[in-house]
Each structure stands twice: as C-alpha cells, then as structure tokens.
Motif scaffolding. Structure first.
Motif, PDB file in Angstrom:
ATOM      1  N   PHE A  29    -137.557  13.204  30.366  1.00  0.00           N
ATOM      2  CA  PHE A  29    -137.068  13.732  31.643  1.00  0.00           C
ATOM      3  C   PHE A  29    -137.977  13.332  32.802  1.00  0.00           C
ATOM      4  O   PHE A  29    -137.541  13.227  33.936  1.00  0.00           O
ATOM      5  N   PHE A  83    -136.712  10.307  33.995  1.00  0.00           N
ATOM      6  CA  PHE A  83    -135.482  10.639  34.708  1.00  0.00           C
ATOM      7  C   PHE A  83    -135.785  11.057  36.148  1.00  0.00           C
ATOM      8  O   PHE A  83    -135.132  10.611  37.087  1.00  0.00           O
ATOM      9  N   LEU A  88    -136.784   8.018  38.074  1.00  0.00           N
ATOM     10  CA  LEU A  88    -135.602   7.193  38.320  1.00  0.00           C
ATOM     11  C   LEU A  88    -134.821   7.755  39.502  1.00  0.00           C
ATOM     12  O   LEU A  88    -134.401   7.033  40.408  1.00  0.00           O
ATOM     13  N   VAL A 135    -134.253   5.715  42.957  1.00  0.00           N
ATOM     14  CA  VAL A 135    -132.864   5.424  43.326  1.00  0.00           C
ATOM     15  C   VAL A 135    -132.548   6.073  44.670  1.00  0.00           C
ATOM     16  O   VAL A 135    -131.952   5.467  45.552  1.00  0.00           O
ATOM     17  N   GLY A 168    -132.006  26.152  34.285  1.00  0.00           N
ATOM     18  CA  GLY A 168    -131.422  24.856  33.978  1.00  0.00           C
ATOM     19  C   GLY A 168    -130.502  24.352  35.070  1.00  0.00           C
ATOM     20  O   GLY A 168    -130.122  23.192  35.094  1.00  0.00           O
ATOM     21  N   MET A 169    -130.145  25.261  36.015  1.00  0.00           N
ATOM     22  CA  MET A 169    -129.222  24.881  37.081  1.00  0.00           C
ATOM     23  C   MET A 169    -129.787  23.739  37.918  1.00  0.00           C
ATOM     24  O   MET A 169    -129.065  22.872  38.384  1.00  0.00           O
ATOM     25  N   MET A 226    -131.512  21.220  37.026  1.00  0.00           N
ATOM     26  CA  MET A 226    -131.276  19.916  36.429  1.00  0.00           C
ATOM     27  C   MET A 226    -129.818  19.501  36.557  1.00  0.00           C
ATOM     28  O   MET A 226    -129.511  18.330  36.689  1.00  0.00           O
ATOM     29  N   VAL A 227    -128.934  20.495  36.514  1.00  0.00           N
ATOM     30  CA  VAL A 227    -127.524  20.166  36.729  1.00  0.00           C
ATOM     31  C   VAL A 227    -127.354  19.574  38.118  1.00  0.00           C
ATOM     32  O   VAL A 227    -126.732  18.531  38.311  1.00  0.00           O
ATOM     33  N   SER A 265    -128.793  16.050  38.199  1.00  0.00           N
ATOM     34  CA  SER A 265    -127.994  15.004  37.545  1.00  0.00           C
ATOM     35  C   SER A 265    -126.765  14.677  38.366  1.00  0.00           C
ATOM     36  O   SER A 265    -126.423  13.510  38.526  1.00  0.00           O
ATOM     37  N   VAL A 266    -126.135  15.722  38.927  1.00  0.00           N
ATOM     38  CA  VAL A 266    -124.964  15.451  39.766  1.00  0.00           C
ATOM     39  C   VAL A 266    -125.381  14.610  40.960  1.00  0.00           C
ATOM     40  O   VAL A 266    -124.719  13.641  41.345  1.00  0.00           O
ATOM     41  N   LEU A 313    -127.863  12.512  41.177  1.00  0.00           N
ATOM     42  CA  LEU A 313    -128.113  11.116  40.767  1.00  0.00           C
ATOM     43  C   LEU A 313    -126.788  10.362  40.636  1.00  0.00           C
ATOM     44  O   LEU A 313    -126.645   9.239  41.129  1.00  0.00           O
ATOM     45  N   ILE A 314    -125.817  11.000  39.987  1.00  0.00           N
ATOM     46  CA  ILE A 314    -124.533  10.319  39.787  1.00  0.00           C
ATOM     47  C   ILE A 314    -123.885  10.047  41.141  1.00  0.00           C
ATOM     48  O   ILE A 314    -123.392   8.949  41.401  1.00  0.00           O
ATOM     49  N   MET A 318    -125.479   7.175  42.887  1.00  0.00           N
ATOM     50  CA  MET A 318    -125.076   5.894  42.303  1.00  0.00           C
ATOM     51  C   MET A 318    -123.644   5.526  42.677  1.00  0.00           C
ATOM     52  O   MET A 318    -123.328   4.372  42.874  1.00  0.00           O
TER      53      MET A 318
END
Lengths: 297, 234, 345, 261
Positions: C253, C256, C259, C263, C297-298, C300-301, C304-305, C307-308, C311
């Motif tokens: 992670f 991650f 990254l 990005v 954990g929210m 990280m959600v 990740s969203v 990051l997507i 991209m």
C-alpha cells in the motif's frame, strides 16, 4: 503411502483452484495486455457474496453459490465497462494504474461494508464439503474430492466455450489481432465483455470453493492466491488458456509438496512464489507453452 | 453502390487523403492504383470504419458509413481482405473462415459460401484443419480472401492481394478473382501490381500522395503512359 | 543575479526560517503532517524519476523504503532498547554491538539509502535489461514482496512481524524538509541535464534513443538507483518519525500511496510530486476523522476512487510533465489579477 | 580517405522470422562517400536489411563489416557510436521534447561529465552543456531549422519532423547515414525538396549515405548507384538508367508480363 496420496490430493485441489483464477488473468492479458490487478479481489468478493447471501439473505447454499457466480461475473463486466474501456486508447501503463486503483477499491469496500468489515468472518461451508470419506487407510475430506471435480467440469466447459463456439473463436482471434477481428464483423467491446464475464465467473467458482477449503473470510484473502494464480498463468505462458491450467496445477502441487516436506521453509512460501515469477519473467517470459514474439522496428 | 466524395483523412500528422472521390457500381470491379504511401490503404480503412475521416462522405447504396463501427459496416455488407493478410495464425483454416461469417446467422447460406470458397481455393479444403500460421504466403492470402467472402459481402475490398506473392501465385490469385467477377461480384481492388489489377478491373483510379491523378476505363489506363510513369518515373 | 535566483534564495531563506520556527513552536499535529508530507514527497520525487521521467514502471519502492527503514533503525536504536525488543531471537552481530548517537543520524540515513541502491542493483541489473512495461512492474513488485517476506522471517535482524518499538524520534522538519530539498534539487538538476534528456528520450522512444548511441540499460539503472536512494532515505526518516517499524508499514500500500502521489502530481513532474506529496499527507490526515467517525477504511476507499478518477478524467495530473517555475507563478498571478480587474469593472 | 575503400560490407545476410525468409543471402559493398539507393516493392525486406546493419536484428546468417570491423550482433547503441546513424520509416522522434533537445540526445553519448558533475553542477559540466547547445543550434541552422529549435517536435509539420530526425541522426557524427524511406508521405514537390536537402547534407557533412525508397523517381534523381530487391533477394544493380530498363525490375514493380493478356 497414505500421506503421499493425501498430499498429492491436496496439491491437486489447490492447483485446480489456482487454475480457475489463472484463467481470468491469462484471458484478459491475452486481449488487453493488462495485468488485471483487481482479479484477485474479484475472487475474494465471491467468498463474501456467498457469506452475504447465506447469512444475511438466508438463501440455501447452492442457490447462493449460483447467484454469486452470476453477480461476480457481472461485477467483472462492470469493472471493465467503467474503468478499463474508457482507457482503450490510452497507454497501457495508465490501464495498469487504474487496475491497481480498482483492486484497492474492492479490498477497502469490504473493510467499509458494515456486514463485512476488516475482521475475519466465518465462511458458510456446506456439509457436503466437510464430510469425511474413508477408503482403506486414506481419509479424505469432501472438499478434496469435490473441488477438483467441480473445477475440472468448469475447465472442460471453458475449453468447449473457447474452442468450439463462435464467441470462443472470436476471443482467440481478438487476442492475436483486435482490428482484424473487428473486420470479421465481431463487436469488439462485446467480445471483451464476454471475456471478463467468463474470467470473473471462473474466479467466482474458485472463490466459492476456496472458502470451502479455507473457511475464513478477510479483505486481503484474494491478494496472495491472486498472485499465485498470476504466477501460474506466467508459468503456463500468459495468454494461453491451457497453459494457465497447467501452470495452476504445477504450482499447487509444488506448493503443497514444499510445505509438506520442508515445513521450515513454509514461512518463505510467498517469497518462493515471487522468486519463481521473477525467474520466469527474466528467463522464460513466454512460459512453458508460450511462443516468442518479436517487436517490430 | 459505393460512393466516396471529397474524402480527407489525416493520419499521424500526414494529410493522407486530400479530398478523393470515386464510386463503384454494382457488379463492377474497380481498382485503386498507386505507389506506396499514395493513400490506397487509408482509403479502404476509412471505408471499413478503422480510421475516421475529417471531411467527406462515404455511402453504401445511399446509406452513410461515416461514424459507423467496423462490425456494423461488415453487417451492412462490406468486407475486406486486409493488407498483409492478417490471418489468425493460431486458429485453424476452417476456424478462420468461420470467423469471417461471424455476423451471419443463416447457417445454410454460410455452409453454401464455405463450399464456394473451397471450390474457389481447393487448397484451403485440403488444409482446413491446419493452423493458419502453418500455411504458405500464397495460401494465407487465399485464406484472407476466402475469409472476407465468408461474410457474404455485397462489396468486397481487397488490399494488395498480390503483395509478397510469387508470380505463379499471383496468376492463381487473379484467376480466382476473375471467377468472382464472372459471378457478378462487386469488388474494390487496391494494388501496387498495376498490370495484374488492370487485367481484371473494369475501371481504375490512380492515386498519388492522397489525390486522384487519373481515372478511366482500364483499356484506356493501360494504354496511357501514366501508369508506367507513376510507378517507374520514366 | 537574475531575479529568479533571488526569488529562489528568498524562498529557501523563508523555508529555513519556517523550519526553525516550526520545529520549536508548530502545533504537533500539523508538524507531524508536514513531516509526513516531506517524507512522502521525497520518496515520490525518486519514484517519479523512474516511473515518470524515464517511463520505466516500477512497483517496488516500498521494498526500498523497508530496507532504508530497517537499516536506519538498526543503527539508531539504543542498545538497551535492542535488548528489550529482541527477546526470543537475539539480534545479529554487528548490530547488537553498537548504536549511533544523534550526530550519526545522517550517516544512518545515507547508509539506508545506499543499502536500497545496492538492492536496486540486484533487481535492476537483470530486470531493467530484460523487461519493460508491466512485466517490469511485476518483477519489481515481486522483489518488494520478497523483501517483505524476508523481513517477516529474519527475526535476528527485524524481530519479525512484531517489529521494533522505541526508535528515538529523531526526524523533524530540519531533517525531513532538508532531505527533501537536497534530493529534489539533485532530481531537478538531473532531469534538466544531458542525462535527464537521455532519460526522457528513453521514455518517449526507447528504440530511437538506443539508435542514437544511448546505452539505454545504464540510464534506466541510473534512474532506478536514484529512486531507490530517495526511497531508502525516506524509509529511514519515516521509521524515526513514527518511532516503530514493522514489515507491514512498508507493504504494497505504500507503493500505492506513492503511485497516487506521482499520478496526481503528473507523471514525470518533480514539482508535481512534491506538491502532491504534501497534499496527500494533509488529505490523508484530514480524512482520518472519516475513518474514526464513519467507518475505518473509508479513507482508502476515497483514495482508490480518486486514483481511478484521475486516471480516467485527469490523466495529466496537476502539473502534467511541466515543472514549477517562477514565470509560471507570475503568469498565474497576472492572469488572476487581470481576471479580478475585469470582474470589478 | 580513399574513395575506393569499402566502408560497409554486407556479406550474405540472411534473416528468417519463424519459417519466413525476409532476406536471403544479401551481399553488398558500399564505398566511402557513396550515395547508394536500395529500392524494391513493399515487403521486399529493405527495412530488415537496415535493422541488421544497426543491430536491431541479429542476422540468421551472414556478416556486417563496418570499416573492416565485424559488427554483426552488436547492440544498436554501440553500432551508433561506431559511426552508423539512421532514420526510421515512420518518423521516431521524441515528440514531447523540443527539436533542439532531440538533437542534443545524440550528443549525450559523448558527454564527458559524470552524473555528479551534472547534479552539483561543476563548471566542467556547465561548459560542456553550453557547448552542446551551441553545436546543436549550429546543426539546426545547417539544416535550416534554427527557427524551430524550441518547438515541440511532435507539433512540427511532417516535412520538418523528417528534417529534425535527419538532424538528430547527423548529431551523432556518423560516417554512414541510413535513411529509411525519407520521402514517405510527401508529395512530389516535397520529395524533390528533400532530395536536394539530402544531397546538400552529404556534401556538407562528408557522408556516405545508404537510402531506402520504394518510389523510384525519388531515388533516380540522386543516387548514382541503385540496388533493387524483391522477396528478400537482390534482382538488379546499376545506374538509374540501367535499372529503369531492366526487365526484372519492371516486372517486380508492374507485375508479371504474362498477365498483360
């Protein structure tokens, strides 16, 4: 003798699980040249869906399993549609980064979901799988028999689909030449969706069976099996479906044998997996069954 | 049948097609001649929807093909044997052919077309269970043409079918094309091999760096020095 | 001196003043965030050199951070603490014999960086020669994971999964921002030099670069070593900021996060990596309340969203491939000024 | 330099890809200062020959001798350093970098400063960098590109990109320059322009040039000696006049005589 047989069966069981997951990696890589990081998490979600459906919705186990396969297959298709398809023309690295993002999203969604969370959950294993069969001095658990059988059935079904049907033909064609496949009148996007559908469905079967063998659910449960399956795909020659099956079985057997005969090394198990992976990438990147491809100048 | 008007395509920074217009009538064999880089392949790719033209129109029997995806264009009745053959090396000959009929559902007609392709290229029948990659260059070209025929096209596009083939095979190839012509098929043929193409076609266009520089019925074109000039600079 | 130089000098003086003031007075929570920001930024600057500038996709910086982190820990952990921590498996020689005083901290950090560079040679020499694209990514990722497994199993050096506690908290703004400034300067110089041009040429067209006589492999390795050094130092700083180290601290992670940072900053932009590093640390801490108040954990959600989405819709990131320049700021200010002017009219 | 001495000698080069023979038994000698054309229909194996010379492909059989030294199988960057430079069929520029930067890339292998010189930076490095830029600008002026030095290479018009690519190849100070279809995608006027340009750089930089084309009229104008290949095999060699009237060549380009009927 009995222990050898026992271990051999264990190896076959594990190997068939790896083979089921490896298919998804290899098919997607064959077409999109993408290492679908999220595939291992798709597999993990299958375990959780069985858990949700059995525990929360109180569906019978077999129905939950069937629904899970359907739901997870659609998840795979949705991921491709939403996250990968918009990047079809983008550099492949962008695609890989996105896949990593999707992987993290899937893992952390489990942690966030109120019914799942970060802690371990028990997997509802049907009695069929825990039942013990005895044959002479050999005692065999249900899973050891049923997992390879179900896996074999799925893999045979896959081979039929890929080698005997129209869509299968298009899947194989698209892996060598997307543009020409389009010239055949095939809707590329649809064929790619089918590929994700099939790959994810097999991963779902793998996830359901994995739970029967190792009945603990956790958000990171997909990571290592995912990598092992990916390694299996590389060993078999990535892009090659039969190779992925072969690689899966080889790796499963090797793993069980190492753990059985060199228990001291079992802590290093994952290091071995990655060492094998790196070794293949460096010295035989086309795997056992793959062919070499030459870059065009 | 096919009507192309004022087509402009930019391709990797190059103005590859600079406003070309031509048409193909039903039952006609029309050839596009020209040296490499003249824009012949780009024209075919534009018709098939593989590149998007910046300007101009392409229509098939009055229906515009602009903006349609390749598979839709195939389903409208255009198919192509691409340059460099591009057969699927890991699929068997039969599978390659069947893939050509991907969009079709009438199995009876598909079977009939398969028989026709086999009669046109008997060597493909002999090798139908062999992997495409094991075929010789000439056989691969036959496969590529046969595969395009399997789509049951109203209009067949052939991109440099003689490319990289030995003279004997070119003759054989063109014999098959002549038979297609007799049957009244509509063909748009792109060639570097001017002589072969002109022996077959009814009408020809000569392309040079994205423009049409000459056109006419083939007997006229054949007599003109233009073709010789375009190729040899004599 | 040109006006830009003067501005740079003033900026650095201001930074020095801020560090001096901040280490003494700054609110501890914010102080911590800025330290983390500098460390993330440092690792990201190195990471963007290989991933962005050279275009060679590595997924292994967490492994290099792990090496730097552990080596710095072994150098700096007081002897009595070493006895307490390694209870079951004794600590290996020579680390059970000595510990460095605070004055040796810089040595420990550099040693961590050098160890990471050595490791980068082990993986880089075969991998950068033979692999590119996602195969390279997988090989480097695998290497990082192997280091993780080794860290879990070599009890005599790492104390296994339990990790090491009681590391003196030496990292402060002076160290973290100091290291960031020095290595960012080096990165910028490198990127703008003839070597950097070669690296960028490799990213754009490896084959063309090779045909012009550039030894592609050596240059990739150079960038990889630089990135490993930055990661190693960042790992050391992080261990001595947190005060504990476990193998889990430097798992995938971490890569991650990096990254995400490069990005978001724009792949290949060093200033982008720095800015995004601080933004990341700030948001990461700011979102801590989401984790505690809503669901763990929210965060990280959200990441990740994010990051997507970056991209999918914003692939250039904040800076694209450009770098921060004073001219750029002037232009921005001028434009904002003019915008405000026309609006008031 | 003796005009009659051989700079590049290709000896029985053969290249197979799987079962396909792309080039068969190709031999050729090129002398210092020559301007030789290699022509042939598409897919005849021209680029494959270039790739074997520059080390992108290792020939299945045969040898490449450059200035008396066997360079078969050397990696491309070493071949480039020995003095063979090339351009590509489909222009391969670093599109995001400026025209000047593209040229500077080629100077890099001869940079003496170390990485640490560059980071610090030492006076030695700064001097070298300044000199490099001066020479880069000189080179760009020599090829008429000085106005475009700071433009992004990918944003330049096609013809200029071709020139930048040639300038970049020249910056490696080659003895032998390989041009792969330099006139591809150009109209006759542009192509004629380019041919003049090639003649010009050959004189200015004292080069030996080996040129691939498939458009015959382009080569005819500037190459005193032309080699023709088809199906990977040499079918003719001679002056433009000889080539023009060679029946084998006409056949390769226009198709078989028999089909005339």
């Amino acid at each position: 003798m009995a222990t050898y047989l026992q271990q051999l069966l264990n190896g076959v069981t594990l190997g068939s699980l790896y083979a089921l997951i490896a298919i998804g990696y290899t098919m997607v890589y064959g077409i999109l040249r993408l290492i679908n990081f999220a595939h291992g998490d798709i597999f993990m979600w299958a375990g959780y869906w069985v858990f949700f459906l059995v525990i929360l919705f109180r569906l019978p186990w077999w129905l939950s399993a069937v629904c899970t396969v359907a739901i997870v297959a659609l998840m795979g298709v949705a991921i491709e549609r939403l996250a990968y398809r918009p990047l079809r023309e983008a550099p492949r690295i962008s695609l890989l980064i996105t896949a990593i993002g999707v992987s993290f999203l899937l893992e952390n969604l489990i942690i966030v979901l109120p019914w799942a969370g970060g802690r371990q959950k028990p997997y509802p294993t049907p009695s069929l799988m825990t039942q013990i069969y005895t044959a002479g001095s050999v005692r065999i658990q249900g899973v050891t028999i049923w997992v390879p059988l179900i896996a074999a059935a799925c893999l045979l079904g896959l081979i039929f689909l890929v080698y005997k049907t129209k869509v299968g033909r298009a899947m194989r064609a698209i892996a060598t030449d997307i543009e020409t496949t389009a010239l055949m009148g095939a809707d590329i996007n649809r064929v790619i969706s089918y590929t994700f559908l099939v790959g994810s469905a097999l991963a779902a079967v793998g996830g359901i069976l994995w739970g029967c063998r190792y009945p603990r659910l956790q958000w990171d449960l997909g990571i290592m099996p995912g990598w092992r399956a990916f390694t299996a795909a590389v060993i078999g020659g990535i892009g090659n479906i039969v190779g992925a099956m072969l690689g899966g079985f080889l790796l499963g057997l090797a793993e069980i044998l190492i753990v059985a005969f060199f228990p001291k090394l079992s802590g290093f198990r994952d290091a071995f997996i990655f060492a094998i992976l790196i070794f293949f990438l460096l010295f035989r990147p086309t795997g056992i069954l793959g062919k070499t491809m030459k870059e065009k100048v | 049948m096919l009507e192309v008007k004022n087509l402009h395509v930019y391709y990797g920074g190059i103005h590859a097609l600079q406003g070309i217009s031509f048409s193909v009538a039903e039952g006609q064999v029309v050839t596009l001649l020209g040296a490499n880089g003249a824009g012949k392949t780009t024209t075919l790719r534009a018709i098939m929807g593989l590149v998007r033209p910046q300007e101009g129109s392409i229509s098939l029997n009055g229906v515009s093909l602009i903006g349609k995806r390749p598979y839709e264009i195939v389903r409208m009745g255009v198919s192509m044997a691409p340059e460099g053959r591009r057969i699927f090396p890991d699929l068997t000959v039969l599978e390659n052919l069947l893939l050509g009929a991907y969009a079709r559902t009438d199995t009876v007609k598909v079977q009939r077309d398969l028989e026709f392709v086999f009669s046109l290229f008997p060597r493909l029948r002999e090798r139908q269970y062999q992997r495409g990659g094991t075929l010789s260059g000439g056989e691969q070209q036959m496969l590529a043409v046969g595969r395009a025929l399997m789509a049951g096209p109203k209009l067949l596009l052939l991109d440099e079918p003689s490319l990289g083939l030995a003279p004997v095979l070119i003759t054989e190839m063109y014999r098959a094309f002549a038979r297609l012509k007799e049957e009244g098929r509509t063909i748009l043929l792109v060639e570097q091999n001017a002589r072969a193409a002109l022996s077959l076609a009814d009408y020809g266009y000569v392309l040079d760096t994205g423009r049409i520089v000459a056109q006419g019925p083939t007997p006229e074109l054949r007599e003109s020095d233009l073709v010789r000039q375009a190729y040899l600079g004599v | 001196m040109r006006p830009n130089r003067i501005l740079t000098v003033f900026f650095l003086l201001g930074l020095a003043a801020f560090i001096w003031w901040g280490d003494a007075r700054l609110d501890r929570f914010i102080w911590r965030i800025i330290n983390f920001g500098a460390i993330y930024a440092l690792a990201a600057v190195g990471y963007t050199m290989i991933n962005g500038v050279t275009g060679q996709f590595s997924l292994g910086p967490h492994g290099f951070m792990l090496l730097g982190g552990y080596l710095t820990t072994l150098f700096m952990l007081p002897l009595h603490q070493k006895k307490v921590v390694w209870l079951f498996t004794p600590l290996s020689w020579p680390f059970n014999q000595f510990t460095l005083p605070y004055s040796g901290f810089i040595l420990a950090l550099i040693a961590g960086g050098i160890l990471a560079v050595l490791a980068s040679l082990i993986v880089g020499i075969p991998a950068l020669r033979a692999l590119r694209g996602d195969y390279l990514a997988i090989a480097t990722f695998g290497f990082g994971e192997i280091l993780y497994v080794l860290a879990c199993n070599f009890m005599g050096l790492t104390n296994g999964p339990m990790g090491v506690k009681g590391i003196p908290q030496y990292t402060n703004l002076k160290w973290s921002i100091g290291a960031l400034v020095v290595l960012t300067y080096a990165a910028v110089r490198l990127k703008n030099s003839s070597f950097g041009r070669a690296l960028r040429a490799i990213r754009e067209d490896e084959l063309a670069a090779e045909s012009m006589g550039i030894n592609v492999f050596r240059h990739k390795l150079l960038a990889f070593m630089f990135s490993a050094f930055c990661a190693g130092v960042a790992g050391g700083l992080m261990a001595t900021l947190i005060g504990t180290i476990t193998p889990d601290l430097f798992r995938f992670f971490m890569t991650f996060y990096l990254l995400m940072i490069i990005v978001l900053g724009g792949l290949g932009s060093i200033s982008g990596a720095v800015v995004a590093g601080f933004i990341f640390a700030a948001v990461f801490e700011a979102l801590r309340f989401v984790d505690t108040a809503v669901v763990p954990g929210m965060r990280m959600v959200v990441f990740s969203v994010l990051l997507i989405l970056v991209m999918l819709f914003f692939r250039r990131g904040l800076f694209g491939r450009e770098e921060f320049t004073w001219e750029w700021v002037f232009q921005g200010v001028r434009r904002a000024w003019r915008g405000a002017w026309t609006k008031t009219k | 330099m003796d005009k009659n001495e051989v700079i590049l000698s290709l000896q029985s080069l053969t290249m197979k890809f799987g079962g396909l023979v792309a080039v068969r038994d190709f031999s050729m000698d090129i002398r210092y200062g020559e301007l030789v054309g290699l022509i042939g229909p598409n897919g005849a194996g021209k680029t494959t020959i270039f790739n074997m010379i520059t080390g992108h492909y290792r020939p299945t059989a045969g040898k490449v001798i450059f200035e008396g030294r066997d360079i078969t199988g050397l990696p491309p960057w070493q071949v480039a350093r020995l003095g063979i430079s090339r351009t590509f069929q489909n222009i391969r520029l670093c599109r995001e970098m400026t025209a000047l930067e593209n040229v500077l890339i080629s100077f890099h292998p001869r940079v003496r400063s170390t990485v640490f010189d560059a980071i610090l930076p030492t006076p030695r490095y700064l001097r070298e960098e300044r000199k490099m830029r001066e020479r880069g600008m000189e080179l760009l002026s020599a090829v008429g590109l000085e106005k475009w030095a700071n433009f992004r290479a990918g944003a330049l018009p096609y013809g200029l990109q071709r020139r930048v690519e040639i300038a970049r190849a020249l910056a490696t100070s080659p003895k032998l320059l390989l041009l792969d279809e330099p006139a591809a995608g150009m109209n006759p006027a542009e192509a004629a322009d380019l041919m003049n340009f090639i003649r010009h750089i050959r004189e200015t930089f004292n080069l030996t040039i080996f040129l691939i084309e498939h458009v015959m009229q382009v080569v005819m104008g500037i190459c005193p000696r032309i080699r023709v290949i088809d199906f990977g095999v040499s079918i003719a060699e001679g002056t433009p006049e000889e080539i023009k009237n060679n029946p084998k060549v006409i056949e390769a380009y226009l198709g078989e005589e028999a089909l005339r009927a």
